[in-house]
Design an enzyme around this catalytic site. Structure first.
Site, short mmCIF file in Angstrom:
data_model
loop_
_atom_site.label_atom_id
_atom_site.label_comp_id
_atom_site.label_asym_id
_atom_site.label_seq_id
_atom_site.Cartn_x
_atom_site.Cartn_y
_atom_site.Cartn_z
N ALA A 183 -5.92 -10.88 5.57
CA ALA A 183 -5.44 -10.60 6.92
C ALA A 183 -6.59 -10.41 7.90
O ALA A 183 -6.54 -10.91 9.03
CB ALA A 183 -4.53 -9.37 6.91
N GLU B 221 -3.83 -13.85 -17.83
CA GLU B 221 -4.76 -14.50 -16.90
C GLU B 221 -5.35 -15.76 -17.54
O GLU B 221 -5.85 -15.70 -18.67
CB GLU B 221 -5.88 -13.53 -16.51
CG GLU B 221 -7.04 -14.13 -15.75
CD GLU B 221 -6.63 -14.81 -14.46
OE1 GLU B 221 -7.01 -15.98 -14.27
OE2 GLU B 221 -5.92 -14.17 -13.65
N LYS C 108 0.83 -1.21 0.00
CA LYS C 108 0.00 0.00 0.00
C LYS C 108 0.86 1.26 0.00
O LYS C 108 0.49 2.28 -0.59
CB LYS C 108 -0.94 0.01 1.21
CG LYS C 108 -1.87 -1.18 1.28
CD LYS C 108 -2.61 -1.43 -0.01
CE LYS C 108 -3.02 -2.86 -0.18
NZ LYS C 108 -2.00 -3.85 -0.38
N ILE D 275 -3.16 -9.67 -5.92
CA ILE D 275 -1.72 -9.43 -5.85
C ILE D 275 -1.18 -9.05 -7.22
O ILE D 275 -0.45 -8.06 -7.37
CB ILE D 275 -0.99 -10.68 -5.31
CG1 ILE D 275 -1.38 -10.92 -3.85
CG2 ILE D 275 0.53 -10.50 -5.41
CD1 ILE D 275 -0.84 -12.22 -3.27
N HIS E 77 -23.62 14.72 2.42
CA HIS E 77 -23.40 15.32 1.10
C HIS E 77 -22.42 16.50 1.25
O HIS E 77 -22.53 17.28 2.18
CB HIS E 77 -24.72 15.85 0.54
CG HIS E 77 -24.57 16.60 -0.75
ND1 HIS E 77 -24.39 15.97 -1.96
CD2 HIS E 77 -24.53 17.95 -1.01
CE1 HIS E 77 -24.27 16.89 -2.91
NE2 HIS E 77 -24.36 18.10 -2.36
N GLY F 63 -1.09 -13.81 -13.72
CA GLY F 63 -2.14 -13.85 -12.69
C GLY F 63 -2.74 -12.49 -12.46
O GLY F 63 -2.02 -11.51 -12.27
N SER F 64 -4.08 -12.41 -12.48
CA SER F 64 -4.74 -11.12 -12.31
C SER F 64 -5.65 -11.09 -11.09
O SER F 64 -6.66 -10.40 -11.07
CB SER F 64 -5.57 -10.78 -13.56
OG SER F 64 -6.75 -11.56 -13.62
N GLY F 65 -5.26 -11.85 -10.07
CA GLY F 65 -5.94 -11.71 -8.79
C GLY F 65 -5.49 -10.42 -8.13
O GLY F 65 -4.81 -9.59 -8.75
#
Length: 465
Positions: A319, A204, A52, A185, A444, A181-183
């Site tokens: 997690a 993928e 992150k 991660i 708002h 892989g396109s999960g």
């Protein structure tokens, strides 16, 4: 060997393990954590947190190259990759130290080494490959996590083919990159490197990216990624990898046709396997199914007094799921009234750009489960705050049971949706219907108003679109 006794011992100090130990201490138990590497586990040290930090840097890089839409101009924009990586590692180190403090504060013993079951209610802890001490406790929780799956012939070598670890601490910024892989991660790394300027190709095997998400969200994500310049190949398989001196030639087959793609680096992100080896499970009642320990609804294994939580205990590999399982497990041991974990109430988040978040059933899964559904959708382009932020690309989709009004699932893509999904998660946990959500007053201007409008839309009452 020295011997110590505890009420409860956790093997593994990740987000499941350390939370379980702290909760046990809060309930008056003498608790210990055995950790062979870093407190905080993969998530804190080599997963959720440092990625992150990297993604934040890439978002800033993207913003700096698109200042014109906000009335700014800047020249000679550049970044220091070493500094970007250093910041990410610093964030992880700070939080790992925080976990150590929390354990100390709660009087949880932290034992360095590798723990292995050695008879009823007994663990032997080894250091540097040699037995160091014996630990005894009536309750032992296995929280050893998981590691990256390696594909035969495409094993990470740390140089040309990276696992998540190498991808997190690059010593150079590749000009071109292929992600297998396109999960969550794979897509997060694809997003990071694309926003840092690399040419990115994603391969993928399934027919769409982010295959666990709702089909409409996956389609929206693909269009957005391709608009950013990513190349995405679905229903595809990597047939061969040939390493050169400084690049890799990847043979990808899709639709019966093969093509060679030459890139500087390859990232393998094809799932995980549980860390079940060398735990002394042989001869016990603990069952292992496809590298994951089999548990019941209270995290109990087939061996009395032995429990398992987190990634080692199977999907979803998140997690927050591990932490919650740790609490459920310990509170059940303590004799407290406990609700089993409903995995349909666990939110999933992917921190790519745009962000993706979801909870509950996809539309297709809800129908497959026998529900007659009402579906609502609302685009960010109809939301004032999203437009003001310069983030009009996104949508929210809600799925309700047509007969009962139960919120079956919610799916989001766009800015800050990983922060907003919890609203729908709480609604599912409280077993809310469309009525409660409709009568909830949303502030708002916020992007969260789109959540309200999506609910209204499911019942033909959307106001702003």
């Amino acid at each position: 060997m020295a011997e110590q006794s505890f009420d409860l011992i956790v093997v593994g100090g990740g987000p499941g393990g350390y939370v379980a130990a702290i909760r046990a201490a809060q309930l008056g138990m003498k608790a210990a954590v055995v950790e062979r590497e870093n407190l905080g586990g993969i998530c804190l040290n080599w997963g959720c947190i440092p990625t992150k930090a990297l993604l934040r840097s890439s978002e800033i890089n993207h913003l700096l190259h698109n200042l014109g839409q906000f009335g700014f101009a800047a020249d000679n924009i550049r970044f220091d990759l070493a500094a970007v990586v250093k910041r990410s590692r610093g964030v992880a180190k700070q939080l790992s130290s925080g976990v150590a403090h929390l354990l100390k504060k709660n009087k949880v013993a932290v034992i360095d080494g590798h723990a292995k079951l050695a008879g009823k209610h007994t663990l032997v802890v080894s250091k540097d490959g040699k037995p160091d001490q014996t630990l005894k406790a009536p309750h032992i929780i296995l929280a050893t996590g998981a590691r990256a799956r390696q594909l035969p012939g495409i094993e990470a070598d740390g140089k040309l083919i990276w696992s998540y670890r190498e991808a997190m601490v690059p010593d150079m910024m590749p000009k071109s990159l292929l992600v297998i892989g396109s999960g969550a991660i794979g897509i997060e790394f694809a997003s990071f490197y694309r926003n840092m300027g690399a040419e990115v190709t994603v391969v993928e095997v399934m027919d769409r990216v982010l295959p666990v998400e709702d089909a409409e969200i996956s389609a929206f994500a693909r269009k957005s990624f391709e608009k950013q310049g990513m190349k995405i190949i679905t229903s595809a398989a990597v047939k061969a990898v040939k390493k050169g001196a400084a690049n890799v030639t990847v043979t990808v087959e899709s639709g019966g046709k093969a093509q060679d793609i030459v890139v500087d680096r390859v990232i393998s992100a094809v799932g995980i396997v549980g860390n079940v080896e060398n735990l002394g499970l042989e001869g016990t009642g603990v069952k292992v199914d496809r590298t994951h320990v089999v548990i019941d609804e209270y995290c109990r294994t087939g061996e009395p007094g032995v429990y398992a939580i987190g990634d080692i205990a199977g999907p979803p590999w998140l997690a927050h799921k591990a932490s919650h399982e740790g609490v459920i497990c310990v509170e059940k041991i303590a004799g407290l009234p406990v609700h089993p974990l409903d995995t349909k109430n666990i939110p999933g988040c992917t921190y790519c750009m745009p962000q993706v978040a979801s909870v509950g059933y996809t539309e297709a899964a809800a129908k497959a489960a026998g529900h007659e559904v009402k579906v609502g959708k609302f685009p960010f382009i109809g939301n004032g705050k999203a437009i003001a932020m310069g983030e009009p690309e996104g949508m929210i989709k809600t799925v309700f049971d047509a007969k009962t009004g139960e919120l079956l699932g919610a799916h989001m893509i766009g800015a800050e949706v990983t922060e907003m999904i919890q609203g729908y998660t709480i609604a599912r946990t409280l077993e809310s219907t469309e009525a409660e959500l409709m009568h909830t007053v949303f502030p708002h201007p916020t992007i969260s108003e789109a959540m309200h409008e999506s609910v209204l839309d499911a019942y033909g009452r959307a106001i702003h679109f």
